[in-house]
Design a protein around this motif. Sequence first.
Motif, PDB file in Angstrom:
ATOM      1  N   LYS A   2       0.866  -1.059   0.086  1.00 10.49           N
ATOM      2  CA  LYS A   2       0.028  -0.126   0.018  1.00 10.49           C
ATOM      3  C   LYS A   2       1.007   1.231  -0.062  1.00 10.49           C
ATOM      4  O   LYS A   2       1.912   1.200   0.520  1.00 10.49           O
ATOM      5  N   HIS A  12      -2.224   9.143  10.803  1.00 11.56           N
ATOM      6  CA  HIS A  12      -2.698   7.850  11.273  1.00 11.56           C
ATOM      7  C   HIS A  12      -1.742   6.690  11.421  1.00 11.56           C
ATOM      8  O   HIS A  12      -1.643   5.507  11.399  1.00 11.56           O
ATOM      9  N   ARG A  15      -2.490   3.534  13.697  1.00  5.13           N
ATOM     10  CA  ARG A  15      -3.564   2.645  12.876  1.00  5.13           C
ATOM     11  C   ARG A  15      -2.555   1.938  11.766  1.00  5.13           C
ATOM     12  O   ARG A  15      -2.528   0.547  11.640  1.00  5.13           O
ATOM     13  N   LEU A  16      -1.660   2.794  11.009  1.00  8.28           N
ATOM     14  CA  LEU A  16      -0.840   2.015  10.115  1.00  8.28           C
ATOM     15  C   LEU A  16       0.122   0.978  10.679  1.00  8.28           C
ATOM     16  O   LEU A  16       0.374  -0.118  10.180  1.00  8.28           O
ATOM     17  N   ALA A  18      -0.361  -0.619  13.535  1.00  9.25           N
ATOM     18  CA  ALA A  18      -0.776  -1.898  14.027  1.00  9.25           C
ATOM     19  C   ALA A  18      -1.192  -2.723  12.763  1.00  9.25           C
ATOM     20  O   ALA A  18      -1.150  -3.916  12.809  1.00  9.25           O
ATOM     21  N   ARG A  19      -1.670  -2.209  11.561  1.00 12.34           N
ATOM     22  CA  ARG A  19      -1.804  -3.019  10.226  1.00 12.34           C
ATOM     23  C   ARG A  19      -0.677  -3.629   9.933  1.00 12.34           C
ATOM     24  O   ARG A  19      -0.942  -4.917   9.621  1.00 12.34           O
ATOM     25  N   ALA A  22      -0.020  -6.431  12.293  1.00 11.23           N
ATOM     26  CA  ALA A  22      -1.053  -7.954  12.222  1.00 11.23           C
ATOM     27  C   ALA A  22      -1.099  -8.325  10.858  1.00 11.23           C
ATOM     28  O   ALA A  22      -1.203  -9.751  11.077  1.00 11.23           O
ATOM     29  N   SER A  23      -0.761  -7.623   9.792  1.00 11.00           N
ATOM     30  CA  SER A  23      -0.799  -8.476   8.586  1.00 11.00           C
ATOM     31  C   SER A  23       0.539  -8.607   7.992  1.00 11.00           C
ATOM     32  O   SER A  23       0.469  -9.257   6.819  1.00 11.00           O
ATOM     33  N   GLU A  25       2.018  -6.542   6.273  1.00 12.73           N
ATOM     34  CA  GLU A  25       1.893  -5.898   5.070  1.00 12.73           C
ATOM     35  C   GLU A  25       2.931  -4.795   5.073  1.00 12.73           C
ATOM     36  O   GLU A  25       3.176  -4.335   6.238  1.00 12.73           O
TER      37      GLU A  25
END
Length: 89
Positions: A2, A12, A15-16, A18-19, A22-23, A25
């Motif tokens: 992304k 953010h 939030r980024l 954490a993403r 978690a993934s 990514e």
Amino acid sequence: MKTVNVHAAKTHFLRLLARVEASEERMVMCRHGQPVADLVPHQRTDRTRPHPALRKITIDYDPVESLSEAEWPKTADDRFSQYGVRTIA
């Protein structure tokens, strides 16, 4: 992967983060459409495994065993002669 602009990443960030955590990514942060940084998950290493080079080391003696009287060098010349070094008297 992304793409996120720097302003949105700043706004953010948690939030980024954490993403990504978690993934697993990867995210690319861009300024004016040009990539400037990557946000990637940390690669954990197993620190309990010894380094492969350490497996090749062998010790052919007991390092805590005392030397016998015969094994101690008699003079400084004896001590260094195995290395091809002579002491200056």
